[in-house]
Design an enzyme around this catalytic site. Structure first.
Site, mmCIF file in Angstrom:
data_model
loop_
_atom_site.group_PDB
_atom_site.id
_atom_site.type_symbol
_atom_site.label_atom_id
_atom_site.label_comp_id
_atom_site.label_asym_id
_atom_site.label_seq_id
_atom_site.Cartn_x
_atom_site.Cartn_y
_atom_site.Cartn_z
ATOM 1 N N SER A 194 0.056 2.212 -2.937
ATOM 2 C CA SER A 194 -1.320 1.765 -2.713
ATOM 3 C C SER A 194 -2.250 2.944 -2.891
ATOM 4 C CB SER A 194 -1.482 1.193 -1.304
ATOM 5 O OG SER A 194 -2.855 1.014 -0.986
ATOM 6 N N TYR A 207 -0.220 1.665 7.880
ATOM 7 C CA TYR A 207 -0.036 1.432 6.444
ATOM 8 C C TYR A 207 -0.384 2.674 5.635
ATOM 9 C CZ TYR A 207 -0.259 -1.167 2.032
ATOM 10 O OH TYR A 207 -0.047 -1.621 0.752
#
Length: 321
Positions: A194, A207
């Protein structure tokens, strides 16, 4: 006599220093030339891409393959001719439906229930895959979770869960399948990461941390494979993607920063594998963000986050697992 010997030693020392500097200068020039050559090759590759890798002999294993980007990746690999596709995940219903889609496209499809956070289960299921399906030549580490809370609002179990799945899970899967790839001199390790690995936001501390760790893992692995013929790695860093896991996220200017479609991420990922591209940022505008981070002070970057609304975008975010 002593004076002459001293002068000879002095001249010899100067000569040695000059020789050393000369070799250093030559090495630096060679390095600059090699860097320029590789940069030109990369630029040419954008406009004149090399012959794409033929996938018809590959067995692809995708973690988190039952839904979202993982499922889109399975369809894309099948569409491009992969011989076998293996799906790993924790929800049998999703895996079974995804495998049926793959078979309907004419590709051999299999699925196994596997929690990548469980090291023993990964090794056990990897052995089962080798015995039932054969050698995996493309491993796609896609499985991830997020619970979308600040550090103080997060419970310890949820924090550990995201680190075990998003980061450590890649250690276990790569250790399970990479040795055979090295023996065959044919293989590819893929990580669906990501852009938050490089530019974190509040409200998703678990995350962002796990993805940063995952990025370091892949960067180290990529360098370690430089002298391993036939085995390569690709790290994909997409912006917010419109999947169930990120359902509910709110961005201040959705038209300016639209979420990516899983199908597009999947298509670009498979293309990167076929072209042996080490790192892929999606969309290309993310390169601007990374460039700005390299020299702007944090206070200036704070204003970018305020403008984009990333300080508030996690308030209504409901992370899915």
């Amino acid at each position: 006599m002593a004076l002459k010997d001293s002068q000879k030693k002095k001249r010899g020392g100067v000569s040695t220093l000059q020789d050393g500097l000369g070799r250093l200068g030559a090495s630096l020039l060679l390095l600059a030339g090699q860097m320029l050559l590789q940069t030109v090759r990369a630029l040419l590759g954008r406009f004149l891409p090399a012959r794409a890798r033929d996938l018809t002999a590959d067995c692809v294993l995708i973690t988190g393959g039952g839904r979202g980007i993982g499922r889109a990746l399975a369809r894309e690999f099948a569409r491009r001719g992969a011989r076998k596709i293996v799906l790993w995940g924790r929800t049998e219903k999703c895996l079974r439906e995804a495998a049926q889609e793959i078979r309907a496209m004419g590709t051999e499809g299999h699925y196994f229930i596997c929690d990548v956070a469980n090291r023993e289960e990964v090794y056990r299921q990897a052995k089962a895959v080798r015995e039932k399906v054969g050698d995996v030549t493309i491993l796609v580490n896609n499985a991830a979770v997020v619970h979308g809370k600040t550090l103080l609002d997060s419970d310890d179990h949820a924090l550990l869960k995201s680190q075990h799945i998003n980061t450590l899970g890649q250690f276990w899967t790569t250790k399970a399948f990479l040795p055979r790839m090295l023996e065959l001199q044919r293989g590819h390790i893929v990580c669906l990461n990501s852009v938050l690995a490089l530019s974190a936001i509040p409200g998703a501390v678990d995350y962002c941390t796990s993805k940063s760790s995952s990025f370091a893992f892949m960067e180290s692995l990529t360098l370690g494979l430089l002298d391993c013929p036939g085995v390569n790695a690709t790290t994909v860093l997409p912006f917010h993607t419109n999947t169930e896991m990120f359902q509910g996220i709110r961005i201040r200017f959705p038209n300016l920063f639209p979420p990516l479609k899983p199908e597009m991420v999947a298509r670009r990922t498979v293309e990167a594998v076929q072209r042996n591209q080490a790192f892929l940022l999606l969309p290309w505008t993310m390169h601007i963000l990374i460039f700005l981070k390299s020299f702007f002070p944090q206070t200036a970057l704070d204003e970018i986050h305020r403008f984009a609304g990333s300080y508030q975008c996690m308030n209504t975010f409901k992370g899915r697992t």
